[in-house]
Scaffold this motif. Structure first.
Motif, PDB file in Angstrom:
ATOM      1  N   LEU A  73      36.678 124.650  25.306  1.00  0.00           N
ATOM      2  CA  LEU A  73      36.125 124.889  23.967  1.00  0.00           C
ATOM      3  C   LEU A  73      37.176 124.367  23.002  1.00  0.00           C
ATOM      4  CD1 LEU A  73      33.439 126.553  23.346  1.00  0.00           C
ATOM      5  CD2 LEU A  73      34.266 126.694  25.668  1.00  0.00           C
ATOM      6  N   ILE A 103      36.897 127.223  29.062  1.00  0.00           N
ATOM      7  CA  ILE A 103      38.159 127.871  28.666  1.00  0.00           C
ATOM      8  C   ILE A 103      38.265 127.907  27.143  1.00  0.00           C
ATOM      9  CG2 ILE A 103      40.660 127.949  28.984  1.00  0.00           C
ATOM     10  CD1 ILE A 103      40.414 126.081  31.328  1.00  0.00           C
ATOM     11  N   ILE A 104      38.554 129.098  26.636  1.00  0.00           N
ATOM     12  CA  ILE A 104      38.850 129.260  25.206  1.00  0.00           C
ATOM     13  C   ILE A 104      40.372 129.343  25.090  1.00  0.00           C
ATOM     14  CG2 ILE A 104      38.582 130.752  23.171  1.00  0.00           C
ATOM     15  CD1 ILE A 104      35.941 131.761  24.448  1.00  0.00           C
ATOM     16  N   GLY A 105      40.937 128.520  24.241  1.00  0.00           N
ATOM     17  CA  GLY A 105      42.394 128.474  24.118  1.00  0.00           C
ATOM     18  C   GLY A 105      42.969 129.734  23.472  1.00  0.00           C
ATOM     19  N   GLY A 106      44.274 129.797  23.471  1.00  0.00           N
ATOM     20  CA  GLY A 106      44.959 130.894  22.787  1.00  0.00           C
ATOM     21  C   GLY A 106      44.997 130.617  21.285  1.00  0.00           C
ATOM     22  N   LEU A 122      34.168 120.682  24.506  1.00  0.00           N
ATOM     23  CA  LEU A 122      32.943 121.062  23.798  1.00  0.00           C
ATOM     24  C   LEU A 122      33.312 121.735  22.477  1.00  0.00           C
ATOM     25  CD1 LEU A 122      29.857 121.964  23.717  1.00  0.00           C
ATOM     26  CD2 LEU A 122      30.573 123.931  25.075  1.00  0.00           C
ATOM     27  N   SER A 125      31.664 123.592  16.418  1.00  0.00           N
ATOM     28  CA  SER A 125      31.599 123.219  15.003  1.00  0.00           C
ATOM     29  C   SER A 125      32.867 122.439  14.716  1.00  0.00           C
ATOM     30  CB  SER A 125      31.574 124.503  14.160  1.00  0.00           C
ATOM     31  OG  SER A 125      32.000 124.258  12.839  1.00  0.00           O
ATOM     32  N   THR A 128      37.281 125.524  12.383  1.00  0.00           N
ATOM     33  CA  THR A 128      38.082 126.273  13.367  1.00  0.00           C
ATOM     34  C   THR A 128      37.762 127.753  13.271  1.00  0.00           C
ATOM     35  OG1 THR A 128      39.870 124.700  13.065  1.00  0.00           O
ATOM     36  CG2 THR A 128      40.450 126.775  14.118  1.00  0.00           C
ATOM     37  N   VAL A 134      35.293 133.043  18.847  1.00  0.00           N
ATOM     38  CA  VAL A 134      34.612 132.044  19.680  1.00  0.00           C
ATOM     39  C   VAL A 134      33.974 132.710  20.907  1.00  0.00           C
ATOM     40  CG1 VAL A 134      35.048 130.045  21.173  1.00  0.00           C
ATOM     41  CG2 VAL A 134      35.995 130.114  18.890  1.00  0.00           C
TER      42      VAL A 134
END
Ligand SMILES: C[S@@+](CC[C@H](N)C(=O)[O-])C[C@H]1O[C@@H](n2cnc3c(N)ncnc32)[C@H](O)[C@@H]1O
Length: 157
Positions: A73, A103-106, A122, A125, A128, A134
């Motif tokens: 992501l 995976i959603i980052g830190g 992916l 939008s 941020t 998210v």
């Protein structure tokens, strides 16, 4: 196909937890979905952003198998409509992907090692969002995609 969502640190806000829980329960009726929460780093005072991302990357890489198809992501990733995203999920199912990993980052995003491992990026939008928000937006999109694939009215309500 199994979908795994990797995230860093517990979800803290009650209003997000309630929403995530709601869509997670709904999703279980459609697909094998699970979340892996990598514990937030401790003692980060002496680490700069890059060092923190590197340490997070080591933990993320330990949670991924070689055969996993990995989608990050990322605000700089590809943007889809919800129907296009549903089509993408369907393609992965038809290509017999065993484990699709999102995976959603830190808080500071991803280290280069994670970009190097990823199969795709992916974007939800070009704006941020916080890594915590998210989680809710994306789980709703996975749910929405599954209702679209089943021809259910949720997307059109
Ligand atoms: C606060 S953002 C990090 C921003 C950081 N400056 C970067 O360049 O990635 C934290 C995480 O939330 C997710 N995120 C935030 N906005 C997003 C968006 N518009 N689309 C997809 N993911 C997003 C990403 O996984 C990102 O790593």
């Amino acid at each position: 196909m199994k979908i795994t969502l990797i995230q860093i640190g517990k979800t803290e806000d009650k209003y997000l937890l309630e929403g995530i829980d709601k869509y997670e329960k709904r999703l279980k009726h459609y697909i094998n979905f699970s979340t892996v929460t990598i514990p937030a780093l401790k003692n980060t005072k002496n680490l700069n952003f890059e060092e923190q991302k590197k340490k997070e990357a080591e933990l993320i890489l330990k949670s991924i198998n070689n055969t996993d198809y990995v989608i990050l992501l990322d605000e700089k990733g590809k943007v889809f409509t919800s129907v296009q995203f549903a089509d993408q999920l369907n393609k992965h199912m038809n290509r017999a992907v065993q484990n699709l990993v999102f995976i959603i980052g830190g808080p500071y995003g991803f280290d280069e090692k994670i970009y190097a491992r990823a199969n795709e990026k992916l974007s939800l939008s070009t704006m941020t969002f916080s890594h915590q928000m998210v989680r809710l937006f994306f789980i709703e999109q996975i749910y929405r995609a599954n209702t679209i694939l089943k021809g259910e009215p949720y997307h059109h309500e």
